[in-house]
Design a protein around this motif. Structure first.
Motif, PDB file in Angstrom:
ATOM      1  N   LYS A  40      -2.611 -12.365   3.302  1.00  0.00           N
ATOM      2  CA  LYS A  40      -1.201 -12.354   3.665  1.00  0.00           C
ATOM      3  C   LYS A  40      -0.625 -11.012   3.246  1.00  0.00           C
ATOM      4  CE  LYS A  40      -0.702 -17.253   3.269  1.00  0.00           C
ATOM      5  NZ  LYS A  40       0.148 -18.365   2.990  1.00  0.00           N
ATOM      6  N   ILE A  41       0.135 -10.416   4.140  1.00  0.00           N
ATOM      7  CA  ILE A  41       0.789  -9.152   3.829  1.00  0.00           C
ATOM      8  C   ILE A  41       2.163  -9.480   3.254  1.00  0.00           C
ATOM      9  CG2 ILE A  41       1.684  -6.993   4.767  1.00  0.00           C
ATOM     10  CD1 ILE A  41      -0.589  -7.163   6.849  1.00  0.00           C
ATOM     11  N   ILE A  42       2.385  -9.059   2.024  1.00  0.00           N
ATOM     12  CA  ILE A  42       3.621  -9.359   1.313  1.00  0.00           C
ATOM     13  C   ILE A  42       4.711  -8.364   1.682  1.00  0.00           C
ATOM     14  CG2 ILE A  42       4.681  -9.557  -0.965  1.00  0.00           C
ATOM     15  CD1 ILE A  42       1.821 -10.410  -1.918  1.00  0.00           C
ATOM     16  N   ASP A  43       4.364  -7.081   1.674  1.00  0.00           N
ATOM     17  CA  ASP A  43       5.310  -6.054   2.105  1.00  0.00           C
ATOM     18  C   ASP A  43       4.550  -4.906   2.744  1.00  0.00           C
ATOM     19  OD1 ASP A  43       4.485  -4.205   0.068  1.00  0.00           O
ATOM     20  OD2 ASP A  43       5.893  -5.105  -1.329  1.00  0.00           O
ATOM     21  N   ILE A  44       5.299  -4.090   3.495  1.00  0.00           N
ATOM     22  CA  ILE A  44       4.659  -3.016   4.255  1.00  0.00           C
ATOM     23  C   ILE A  44       5.622  -1.841   4.406  1.00  0.00           C
ATOM     24  CG2 ILE A  44       5.391  -3.946   6.505  1.00  0.00           C
ATOM     25  CD1 ILE A  44       2.604  -3.039   7.582  1.00  0.00           C
TER      26      ILE A  44
ATOM     27  N   GLY B 269      -4.947 -16.063  -6.941  1.00  0.00           N
ATOM     28  CA  GLY B 269      -5.642 -15.072  -6.132  1.00  0.00           C
ATOM     29  C   GLY B 269      -5.432 -13.667  -6.664  1.00  0.00           C
ATOM     30  N   TYR B 270      -5.413 -12.708  -5.751  1.00  0.00           N
ATOM     31  CA  TYR B 270      -5.314 -11.298  -6.119  1.00  0.00           C
ATOM     32  C   TYR B 270      -4.366 -10.576  -5.173  1.00  0.00           C
ATOM     33  CZ  TYR B 270      -9.570 -12.380  -8.662  1.00  0.00           C
ATOM     34  OH  TYR B 270     -10.487 -12.944  -9.506  1.00  0.00           O
ATOM     35  N   GLU B 271      -3.602  -9.633  -5.715  1.00  0.00           N
ATOM     36  CA  GLU B 271      -2.776  -8.743  -4.917  1.00  0.00           C
ATOM     37  C   GLU B 271      -3.424  -7.367  -4.922  1.00  0.00           C
ATOM     38  OE1 GLU B 271       1.221  -8.614  -6.397  1.00  0.00           O
ATOM     39  OE2 GLU B 271       1.768 -10.456  -5.352  1.00  0.00           O
ATOM     40  N   TYR B 272      -3.377  -6.702  -3.760  1.00  0.00           N
ATOM     41  CA  TYR B 272      -3.967  -5.375  -3.626  1.00  0.00           C
ATOM     42  C   TYR B 272      -2.965  -4.428  -2.972  1.00  0.00           C
ATOM     43  CZ  TYR B 272      -8.316  -7.821  -4.502  1.00  0.00           C
ATOM     44  OH  TYR B 272      -9.296  -8.601  -5.069  1.00  0.00           O
ATOM     45  N   GLY B 273      -2.895  -3.226  -3.499  1.00  0.00           N
ATOM     46  CA  GLY B 273      -2.111  -2.169  -2.877  1.00  0.00           C
ATOM     47  C   GLY B 273      -3.035  -1.356  -2.000  1.00  0.00           C
ATOM     48  N   ILE B 274      -2.613  -1.109  -0.774  1.00  0.00           N
ATOM     49  CA  ILE B 274      -3.447  -0.398   0.192  1.00  0.00           C
ATOM     50  C   ILE B 274      -2.678   0.795   0.732  1.00  0.00           C
ATOM     51  CG2 ILE B 274      -4.630  -0.576   2.411  1.00  0.00           C
ATOM     52  CD1 ILE B 274      -5.002  -3.583   1.694  1.00  0.00           C
ATOM     53  N   ASN B 275      -3.304   1.952   0.655  1.00  0.00           N
ATOM     54  CA  ASN B 275      -2.740   3.180   1.188  1.00  0.00           C
ATOM     55  C   ASN B 275      -3.203   3.328   2.629  1.00  0.00           C
ATOM     56  OD1 ASN B 275      -1.370   5.597   1.173  1.00  0.00           O
ATOM     57  ND2 ASN B 275      -3.069   6.743   0.285  1.00  0.00           N
TER      58      ASN B 275
ATOM     59  N   THR C 193       9.896  -6.086   2.805  1.00  0.00           N
ATOM     60  CA  THR C 193       9.294  -7.277   2.202  1.00  0.00           C
ATOM     61  C   THR C 193       9.549  -8.459   3.127  1.00  0.00           C
ATOM     62  OG1 THR C 193       9.673  -6.392  -0.008  1.00  0.00           O
ATOM     63  CG2 THR C 193       9.257  -8.758   0.166  1.00  0.00           C
ATOM     64  N   PHE C 194       8.483  -9.118   3.533  1.00  0.00           N
ATOM     65  CA  PHE C 194       8.591 -10.264   4.437  1.00  0.00           C
ATOM     66  C   PHE C 194       9.165 -11.469   3.697  1.00  0.00           C
ATOM     67  CE2 PHE C 194       5.111  -7.733   6.216  1.00  0.00           C
ATOM     68  CZ  PHE C 194       5.514  -7.632   7.537  1.00  0.00           C
ATOM     69  N   THR C 195      10.064 -12.212   4.349  1.00  0.00           N
ATOM     70  CA  THR C 195      10.555 -13.453   3.751  1.00  0.00           C
ATOM     71  C   THR C 195       9.436 -14.491   3.738  1.00  0.00           C
ATOM     72  OG1 THR C 195      11.430 -14.105   5.903  1.00  0.00           O
ATOM     73  CG2 THR C 195      12.974 -13.112   4.355  1.00  0.00           C
ATOM     74  N   GLU C 196       8.660 -14.516   4.796  1.00  0.00           N
ATOM     75  CA  GLU C 196       7.461 -15.350   4.892  1.00  0.00           C
ATOM     76  C   GLU C 196       6.305 -14.370   5.097  1.00  0.00           C
ATOM     77  OE1 GLU C 196       5.815 -18.930   4.479  1.00  0.00           O
ATOM     78  OE2 GLU C 196       7.984 -18.645   4.475  1.00  0.00           O
ATOM     79  N   PRO C 197       5.326 -14.315   4.164  1.00  0.00           N
ATOM     80  CA  PRO C 197       4.256 -13.313   4.298  1.00  0.00           C
ATOM     81  C   PRO C 197       3.581 -13.346   5.665  1.00  0.00           C
ATOM     82  CG  PRO C 197       4.113 -14.377   2.171  1.00  0.00           C
ATOM     83  CD  PRO C 197       5.159 -15.130   2.965  1.00  0.00           C
ATOM     84  N   CYS C 198       3.193 -12.182   6.131  1.00  0.00           N
ATOM     85  CA  CYS C 198       2.561 -12.000   7.436  1.00  0.00           C
ATOM     86  C   CYS C 198       1.066 -12.333   7.337  1.00  0.00           C
ATOM     87  CB  CYS C 198       2.772 -10.553   7.880  1.00  0.00           C
ATOM     88  SG  CYS C 198       2.014 -10.122   9.439  1.00  0.00           S
TER      89      CYS C 198
END
Length: 126
Positions: A42-46, A93-99, A12-17
């Motif tokens: 913005k990527i929240i986690d990866i 906005g919206y959050e999306y999970g991506i595989n 999880t990014f401290t500052e989104p990517c």
């Protein structure tokens, strides 16, 4: 606690990517058909197998759309295609999970970039 050695981690990014994306119709063919212009997200986690992104755009993920993402975690640019899994409406906005597809080279690139980013943040904290 039981440790799952083969289970992937999630950072999880401290500052989104910051990233850009565009929707594509068919990622399995030789040429993907673009169905949207580039948007920002913005990527929240990866993890090596997926990510969570945030954007102000509403995307109808039930139409079997794929998403092409362009971002840089530390130094190397990463370009990949993923598949929407879930979506959540948020206040702004919206959050999306991506595989993400199972690709050893992409997985290793993500892991090495995350390690490099973490090393740099550890040096700054000293």
């Amino acid at each position: 606690m039981h440790y799952k050695r083969k289970e992937s981690f999630r950072y999880t990014f401290t500052e989104p990517c910051e990233a850009t994306f565009r929707l594509i119709k068919d990622a399995s063919g030789l040429t993907a058909q673009e169905i949207s212009k580039k948007g920002t997200c913005k990527i929240i986690d990866i993890s090596p197998h997926g990510l969570k992104m945030f954007t102000e755009f509403s995307i109808a993920i039930d139409k079997q759309l794929h998403v092409e993402l362009h971002f840089t975690i530390d130094e190397s640019p990463i370009n990949l295609v993923g598949e929407f899994v879930w979506s959540h409406k948020k206040l702004d906005g919206y959050e999306y999970g991506i595989n993400l597809p199972s690709d050893i080279n992409t997985e290793q690139l993500i892991i090495s970039e995350l390690k490099s980013l973490r090393r740099k943040s550890m040096n700054l904290e000293k």
